[in-house]
Enzyme design. Structure first.
Site, short mmCIF file in Angstrom:
data_model
loop_
_atom_site.label_atom_id
_atom_site.label_comp_id
_atom_site.label_asym_id
_atom_site.label_seq_id
_atom_site.Cartn_x
_atom_site.Cartn_y
_atom_site.Cartn_z
N SER A 25 0.67 -1.20 -0.01
CA SER A 25 -0.03 0.28 0.03
C SER A 25 0.80 1.14 0.14
O SER A 25 2.00 1.41 0.19
CB SER A 25 -0.79 -0.14 1.41
OG SER A 25 -1.56 -1.03 1.38
N1 SAH Z 1 -0.37 -5.48 3.91
C1 SAH Z 1 0.22 -5.72 2.62
C2 SAH Z 1 -0.47 -5.22 1.41
C3 SAH Z 1 -1.50 -6.33 0.99
S1 SAH Z 1 -2.27 -6.36 -0.48
C4 SAH Z 1 1.59 -5.16 2.65
O1 SAH Z 1 2.12 -4.33 3.63
O2 SAH Z 1 2.36 -5.26 1.81
C5 SAH Z 1 -3.24 -7.56 0.05
C6 SAH Z 1 -2.92 -8.80 0.03
O3 SAH Z 1 -3.97 -9.48 0.61
C7 SAH Z 1 -2.31 -9.58 -1.11
O4 SAH Z 1 -1.30 -10.22 -0.80
C8 SAH Z 1 -3.43 -10.71 -1.38
O5 SAH Z 1 -2.91 -12.01 -1.95
C9 SAH Z 1 -3.97 -11.02 0.15
N2 SAH Z 1 -5.30 -11.66 0.09
C10 SAH Z 1 -6.24 -11.50 -0.50
N3 SAH Z 1 -7.31 -12.41 -0.25
C11 SAH Z 1 -6.98 -13.03 0.80
C12 SAH Z 1 -7.75 -13.81 1.86
N4 SAH Z 1 -8.79 -14.36 1.44
N5 SAH Z 1 -6.95 -14.15 2.90
C13 SAH Z 1 -5.75 -13.68 3.14
N6 SAH Z 1 -5.01 -12.95 2.25
C14 SAH Z 1 -5.62 -12.49 1.40
#
Ligand code: SAH
Length: 230
Positions: A80
């Site tokens: 993000s």
């Molecule tokens: N917090 C992260 C940004 C995350 S982007 C950082 O600091 O880099 C959102 C993430 O959520 C992605 O990696 C995606 O693969 C994950 N995601 C999507 N659906 C999900 C689910 N049902 N359970 C766990 N993770 C999930």
């Protein structure tokens, strides 16, 4: 002769620059992107200054690590925008006695930020490769109070519940009931919620009696929370 404060400041600057070539960029990021937009919590600013974001982005994007934007980290995931990380961290308000659950580990950057404020961070990522690389980055940087697991965030982490704080960094169409159930009384959950490409940032609080209150804190854009492992 130069005044003593000048020598001291030069010393501090040299030490920072010598130890971390990105320290100056990070300082600029904190002032221009985060303080200027209204995030003022001293603990949040301290950890945003201390966390080496460039070590959580793919190597070829390292020079963009402190820019005012999200960056792709593969597998349709993004790290993000720094301001959004700071804003959500401020809204979450995690403290040293808190167990925190994060859904969507991604790069591990948000988990690293939370690890410096909370007692322990449990973080779930659905993509195995991302869970693995985030875990390695967090271990290398010695954030010892983070546990990463590959799994489906819709289910939460029942074995470790309840959590005083829960943060979602992928957007579900509605906040999953399992996560509300795993929130401790007096706890707080922050999540982007909605079906479209722009979602409401929701702050949900559960009082000591278990009663739920929610408010919206603006519009954000996150990747959707996936339903099943893909
Ligand atoms: N917090 C992260 C940004 C995350 S982007 C950082 O600091 O880099 C959102 C993430 O959520 C992605 O990696 C995606 O693969 C994950 N995601 C999507 N659906 C999900 C689910 N049902 N359970 C766990 N993770 C999930």
């Amino acid at each position: 002769m130069r005044p003593i404060w000048f020598l001291l400041m030069t010393g501090v600057w040299a030490a920072q620059a010598g130890g971390d070539p990105f320290a100056a960029e990070r300082e600029r990021m904190v002032l221009r992107q985060i303080v200027d937009r209204g995030v003022r919590n001293a603990d949040v600013l301290r950890v945003m200054r201390a966390t080496p974001r460039h070590l959580f982005v793919p190597e070829r994007l390292r020079s963009l690590a402190y820019e005012d934007q999200p960056l792709p980290i593969g597998y349709q995931a993004t790290i993000s925008q720094p301001y959004i990380v700071a804003l959500m961290t401020e809204l979450l308000s995690a403290g040293p006695r808190h167990k925190v659950l994060e859904i969507g580990t991604g790069s591990g950057y948000q988990a690293a930020v939370l690890a410096q404020l909370a007692g322990h961070v449990y973080t779930i990522e659905i993509v195995g490769e991302l869970a693995q690389s985030a875990q390695e980055a967090l271990r290398r940087l010695e954030y010892g109070n983070v546990t990463v697991r590959q799994g489906d965030g819709y289910k939460g982490w029942p074995e470790q519940a309840p959590f005083e704080r829960i943060l979602l960094t992928a957007a579900p169409p509605e906040i999953p009931q399992a996560l509300i159930d795993q929130l401790a009384p007096g706890g707080r959950l922050v999540a982007p919620v909605g079906e479209t490409s722009s979602q409401e940032l929701v702050v949900l609080e559960k009082n000591a009696a278990g009663k739920i209150r929610r408010r919206n804190a603006g519009l954000v854009t996150f990747v959707p929370m996936r339903r099943h492992a893909q």
